[in-house]
Structures are given as C-alpha cells and as structure tokens.
Write a protein that holds these residues in place. Structure first.
Motif, short mmCIF file in Angstrom:
data_model
loop_
_atom_site.label_atom_id
_atom_site.label_comp_id
_atom_site.label_asym_id
_atom_site.label_seq_id
_atom_site.Cartn_x
_atom_site.Cartn_y
_atom_site.Cartn_z
N ILE A 61 -33.79 -25.18 8.83
CA ILE A 61 -34.46 -24.77 7.58
C ILE A 61 -33.68 -23.57 7.03
CG2 ILE A 61 -36.55 -23.77 6.58
CD1 ILE A 61 -38.15 -25.32 8.68
N GLY A 62 -33.17 -23.71 5.81
CA GLY A 62 -32.40 -22.62 5.22
C GLY A 62 -31.92 -22.98 3.84
N CYS A 63 -31.07 -22.13 3.28
CA CYS A 63 -30.55 -22.33 1.93
C CYS A 63 -29.04 -22.14 1.88
CB CYS A 63 -31.19 -21.33 0.96
SG CYS A 63 -32.95 -21.61 0.65
N VAL A 64 -28.41 -22.93 1.04
CA VAL A 64 -26.99 -22.75 0.71
C VAL A 64 -26.88 -22.56 -0.80
CG1 VAL A 64 -26.09 -24.02 2.69
CG2 VAL A 64 -26.65 -25.25 0.58
N GLY A 65 -25.71 -22.13 -1.24
CA GLY A 65 -25.53 -21.88 -2.66
C GLY A 65 -25.11 -23.12 -3.42
N ASN A 66 -25.01 -22.96 -4.75
CA ASN A 66 -24.57 -24.06 -5.60
C ASN A 66 -23.06 -23.96 -5.86
OD1 ASN A 66 -24.76 -21.75 -7.15
ND2 ASN A 66 -25.55 -22.79 -8.98
N ASP A 67 -22.33 -23.59 -4.82
CA ASP A 67 -20.87 -23.48 -4.88
C ASP A 67 -20.24 -24.52 -3.96
OD1 ASP A 67 -21.43 -22.46 -2.36
OD2 ASP A 67 -21.12 -20.37 -2.94
N SER A 68 -18.93 -24.45 -3.80
CA SER A 68 -18.24 -25.47 -2.99
C SER A 68 -18.53 -25.33 -1.49
CB SER A 68 -16.73 -25.38 -3.22
OG SER A 68 -16.24 -24.09 -2.86
N PHE A 69 -18.93 -24.14 -1.03
CA PHE A 69 -19.20 -23.94 0.39
C PHE A 69 -20.47 -24.66 0.85
CE2 PHE A 69 -16.93 -19.54 0.45
CZ PHE A 69 -15.71 -20.17 0.59
N GLY A 70 -21.48 -24.74 -0.03
CA GLY A 70 -22.77 -25.30 0.36
C GLY A 70 -22.68 -26.71 0.93
N PRO A 71 -22.11 -27.67 0.19
CA PRO A 71 -22.00 -29.04 0.71
C PRO A 71 -21.17 -29.13 2.00
CG PRO A 71 -21.61 -29.00 -1.66
CD PRO A 71 -21.65 -27.57 -1.21
N VAL A 72 -20.12 -28.31 2.09
CA VAL A 72 -19.27 -28.33 3.30
C VAL A 72 -20.09 -27.93 4.53
CG1 VAL A 72 -17.32 -27.21 4.45
CG2 VAL A 72 -17.12 -27.90 2.05
N LEU A 73 -20.90 -26.88 4.39
CA LEU A 73 -21.69 -26.40 5.53
C LEU A 73 -22.79 -27.39 5.90
CD1 LEU A 73 -21.90 -22.61 4.61
CD2 LEU A 73 -20.52 -23.66 6.40
N LYS A 74 -23.41 -28.02 4.91
CA LYS A 74 -24.42 -29.05 5.21
C LYS A 74 -23.79 -30.24 5.92
CE LYS A 74 -27.92 -30.22 2.65
NZ LYS A 74 -28.82 -30.65 1.54
N GLN A 75 -22.64 -30.68 5.44
CA GLN A 75 -21.96 -31.81 6.06
C GLN A 75 -21.55 -31.50 7.49
OE1 GLN A 75 -18.76 -32.69 3.33
NE2 GLN A 75 -20.20 -33.25 1.70
N ASN A 76 -21.13 -30.25 7.73
CA ASN A 76 -20.75 -29.86 9.09
C ASN A 76 -21.95 -29.96 10.04
OD1 ASN A 76 -18.86 -28.41 11.07
ND2 ASN A 76 -20.64 -27.06 11.05
N MET A 77 -23.12 -29.50 9.58
CA MET A 77 -24.31 -29.59 10.43
C MET A 77 -24.72 -31.04 10.65
SD MET A 77 -26.66 -26.27 9.43
CE MET A 77 -26.46 -26.37 7.66
N GLN A 78 -24.64 -31.86 9.60
CA GLN A 78 -24.96 -33.28 9.74
C GLN A 78 -24.05 -33.95 10.78
OE1 GLN A 78 -24.79 -34.40 5.48
NE2 GLN A 78 -26.72 -35.45 5.84
N LYS A 79 -22.78 -33.58 10.75
CA LYS A 79 -21.80 -34.12 11.70
C LYS A 79 -22.20 -33.78 13.14
CE LYS A 79 -17.96 -32.00 12.41
NZ LYS A 79 -16.73 -31.26 12.10
N GLU A 80 -22.88 -32.65 13.31
CA GLU A 80 -23.35 -32.22 14.64
C GLU A 80 -24.67 -32.88 15.02
OE1 GLU A 80 -21.73 -30.45 16.75
OE2 GLU A 80 -20.15 -29.53 15.55
N GLY A 81 -25.20 -33.73 14.14
CA GLY A 81 -26.46 -34.41 14.44
C GLY A 81 -27.69 -33.61 14.07
#
Length: 295
Positions: A61-81
């Motif tokens: 549970i958290g927040c990311v920004g509306n910049d290029s880093f946000g999707p990258v960090l979400k995808q990284n966590m998804q990759k970790e399951g």
C-alpha cells in the motif's frame, strides 16, 4: 503453520539515484563522477520485496508519482510477485533518494514526493486490505497520521503489527501501545527511550545490532540472538531484510526467538551481495543457508 502468510506493507516507495565519485565537489564546482545507477528503493518497498522472496503473499500500500519512475517501480514490485493493486499514482514526483557514494560513505538526500500522500485518508481507503492480513509492517517514511491510521485498523482486526521506527522521530505513547513489535537499531532505540515508558518498550522491542545480532526481553531477562558470520559485501538493506524475514517467520507461527534467528539469516545473506533489493535472498536460499550452518 501458514505456508502462504498474508503480509501487508504500508510504506514508502522510492527510486534510489546513486552517484559514485572519487572526489566531492565544493559548492559551485562541477566534477566528473565514476559511476551512476538507479535502483528501486524505499523502506516500504524494500521490506515488501524481502517478504515476497521468502514466499509470503505480499500486498503493498503506497503511492508513486505521475512521472517516469512510478510505472518502473510498480513493475519491479509486480515482477517480485507483490500485489500492487493498492499502489496508486498521484500528482507529484515519485519519492527519490539521491545518494553520493564517496570512499565507502554515503551522503543521502531524500525527497518524499508521492510518499507524502500516504496519509490517514488514503490508508483508511485501504481498510479491507489491512484487515485481511496476518501481519502488517510499517516504517516512518510516510506521514505519521498514515502510520497511526494503519495501526488503528490493524488493532481493530487483531492483525499483528511490526513497526520499524526509521527514520526515527518522536512517537506518541498511544501509537506504541498499538504496536506488537518495534524493530529499532541501537541509535533509534536510544532516542525512543527518551520519551517513552521503558517497561512497555522492553515488552515490544526487537533490538537490531548489526554484526552483534538482535536482542529482546522475556520478562526482565534479556535474550541475545547472535548474527550469522558471512563475508560482507554490502550492508545496504540488511535491516529491511531482517524485518521482512522476521514478519514472515512470525506469520508462520514461529516463536519470537526463532523468528529472530530466521530474520538474522535473511539479513546475513542480503549482505553478501551488492544492493538493497538485489541482494535479498529467496526462501530456498535461506533454508539451505540455515541447514548449512547447523550442519
């Protein structure tokens, strides 16, 4: 024993921006650096990755920004399951940690950005996720009212709570009352002792001491759990690895002392590789490591 514990992390998500240099610039000076890299970070995301690699069902549970880093960090966590359904983009920059590494020491500037939005109202909107957890892990890289709200919800639904009090700040006594386990390092514990009841702290504290292992109290008796001896490459993320390991072990019904030993093993293995998340071990690696030490 619960083979697939539900662990929820409410916390920070950052991009670590690392510059390695042989010389620090003076004010107004420009120098050529040695190396640059970007790594997923934030104490919340780090602890989520640690728990996920150990086989837990992890929800972030958290927040990311509306910049290029946000999707990258979400995808990284998804990759970790990790379930990132409750990681939401907001109109802000993604949290960053700008790290300058010079002669083995770090200078760090953290800009919380989107992490500021993980406040009480946001956490309240995630009530059902927290309520349906075996263990909730919290840190202090989000607003304190968000931490307090998460604790309230967990308490109402009999969810065990681990609070890693970092970065340390003044904490109200009523917040500490709702926590099951506090996992400070020695510096953080010294500051906690100044404003809080020592008896209550002793009942809840799992004191992390780096190469000296961890310590906690059973009644008035201090119990020390030694660290595992390994060849250390990088200690970054060792504390987050311990918290993830401790949470997973607790959620599987293991005793506090055995959960500390398991957390120590996870932390030790994490120091044998470079990076915070990149160095975190899998559950299989931890089991092999512990068996090897016993053998």
């Amino acid at each position: 024993m619960n083979p697939k514990p539900k662990i929820t992390i409410v916390g920070s998500i950052n991009m670590d921006i690392v510059t390695i240099t042989d010389q620090l610039p003076k004010m107004g000076e420009t120098l050529i650096g040695k190396q640059f890299k970007m790594n997923p970070g934030g104490k919340g995301a780090n602890q989520a990755v640690a728990a996920a690699r150990l086989g837990a069902d992890v929800r972030m549970i958290g927040c990311v920004g509306n910049d290029s880093f946000g999707p990258v960090l979400k995808q990284n966590m998804q990759k970790e399951g990790i379930d990132v359904t409750n990681v939401e983009p907001v109109t802000d920059s993604t949290g960053t940690a700008t790290i300058i590494v010079y002669q083995g020491d770090n200078n760090i500037i953290i800009v919380p950005g989107a992490n500021h939005h993980v406040n009480a109202a946001f956490v309240e909107s995630k009530r059902d996720v927290i309520a349906d957890s075996d263990v909730l892990i919290l840190q202090l890289e989000i607003p304190l009212d968000g931490v307090q709200k998460a604790l309230e919800i967990a308490k109402e639904h009999h969810v065990k709570v681990i609070l890693n009090p970092a970065p340390i700040c003044e904490l109200p006594a009523e917040l500490i009352e709702k926590v099951d386990f506090l996992t400070p390092n020695e510096h953080e514990y010294a500051l906690l002792q100044k404003g809080l009841d020592e008896k209550e702290l002793k009942e809840k504290v799992i004191l992390t001491k780096g190469s000296q292992g961890v310590a906690f109290y059973q009644g008035d008796q201090e119990v020390s759990i030694p660290a595992y001896s390994v060849k250390v490459v990088d200690t970054t993320g060792a504390g987050d690895s311990f918290n993830g390991g401790f949470a997973v072990a607790l959620s599987r019904g293991i005793s506090v002392s055995e959960a500390c030993r398991y957390g120590n093993a996870v932390a030790a293995l994490s120091t044998t590789k470079l990076g915070a998340q990149t160095g975190m071990p899998t559950g299989e690696e931890v089991e092999v490591f512990i068996k090897g030490m016993k053998g």
